[in-house]
Design an enzyme around this catalytic site. Sequence first.
Site: not given
Length: 442
Positions: A50, A128, A130, A184, A191, A240, A312, A332, A334
């Site tokens: 359903d 990655e 976390e 982390e 992570e 990330h 970063r 990457e 983030r």
Amino acid sequence: MKQTNLIKKVENDRVKFIHLQFTDILGTIKNVTKPVEHLPRILEEGVWFDGSSIEGFARICESDMLLVPDLSTYHLLPWSENEKRAARIICDIQTINTQPFEGDPRYILKRMLKKAKEKGYIYNTGPEVEFFLLQKIDGRPKPVPHDVGGYFDFSPHDPASEVREETLLALKELGINGESSQHEVAGGQHEIDIRYADALTSADNVMTLKYTIRAIAHRHDLYTTFMPKPIFGINGSGMHTHQSLFNTKGENLFFARDDRYKLSKLAYSFIAGQLAHAKALAAIVAQTVNSYKRLVPGYEAPVYICWGQVNRSALIRIPRYSKGREQATRAELRCPDPCCNPYLAFACMLAAGLDGVEKRMKPPEPVEENVYHFDDQKLKELSIDSLPGSLEEALNELEKDKVLLEALGSHTAEKLLQAKKTEWNDYRTQVTPWELQEYLEF
């Protein structure tokens, strides 16, 4: 894998139950469990269910839907007990007319990957993931970290180290290559990174990883949360995601030897596309009210729409090139967090990047300074914009973004916006403990 081969493998594995899994539009895993003796019929006919009871799927009048097992996703669940040995198979969803259901997140990603492949591109991702391991008090999870460890800390007899190691072993049994695991920045935060693969495999792996971590943590009387910001004042959890385009020969199309960042023109256009759609993309990759408690300056979360290599605080980071590792050239992103639906996230990330490629967009100059230290004037001088500050703002941006709406499809776009607007309204009308503390005595 052929049906006869799968049935034989199931018999050799002494499986008692088959878990048929799929995902709703919000990224919640759903499951139908069948005794193993039903498997031959399931493989021949699928399983009706359903759809009207699943978030974002169908109305009552069109509720019948069919689960169609993807035989390649069969794996034993390592934590199942021998007398109740279970295996899982991920399913695609079809309508009563045996056509792919347009609201199936897995189908949406498949459709986007097909579009890319028609242009000669294979989209690969490496997430990655976390998460926090929290204590249980009186049998219930509380926002209390199980440890006070920090970034890359090592404690061989710490339950969390055992959880991570056991998770990697379980993932291997599930056919998933875990690249690494680590403690982390915040207490109780960890992570696990998944091996780079095509985006469909990666999305399947993210969903599998999440319930695997929960199962292993439960053995140690710990609770796992993928909530982006479960605890005020410390780092939140992201997902990330490393990404690149390959051709059908297995060559990385993001690599260019003579470029400063070793990036090709294709890669630059892909990055430019994601930056151009970043505000709307946030509603997909950071899809909860709580996501925007993480996306604030000061906690290593990307807030500003820019890119760089050593920076970063940037939305998109380019990992450093290592000689002989041309295939590893990647970008990457983030801003995703682990509460997102990875199928929809990867589909929209790809759509945004391909829009940049098709329009030959060029990204702004890279920013290699910590953008958190910039004042408003410098941000304005460098034309650095920021992500939405709330889920409401992100949804408003998504409603205006034709590229991402097309990637989602009209059905899913409508249902997702409806569900998320309801979430926002439920949140904004709540009276919180903070408000009572601040205003009750006025």
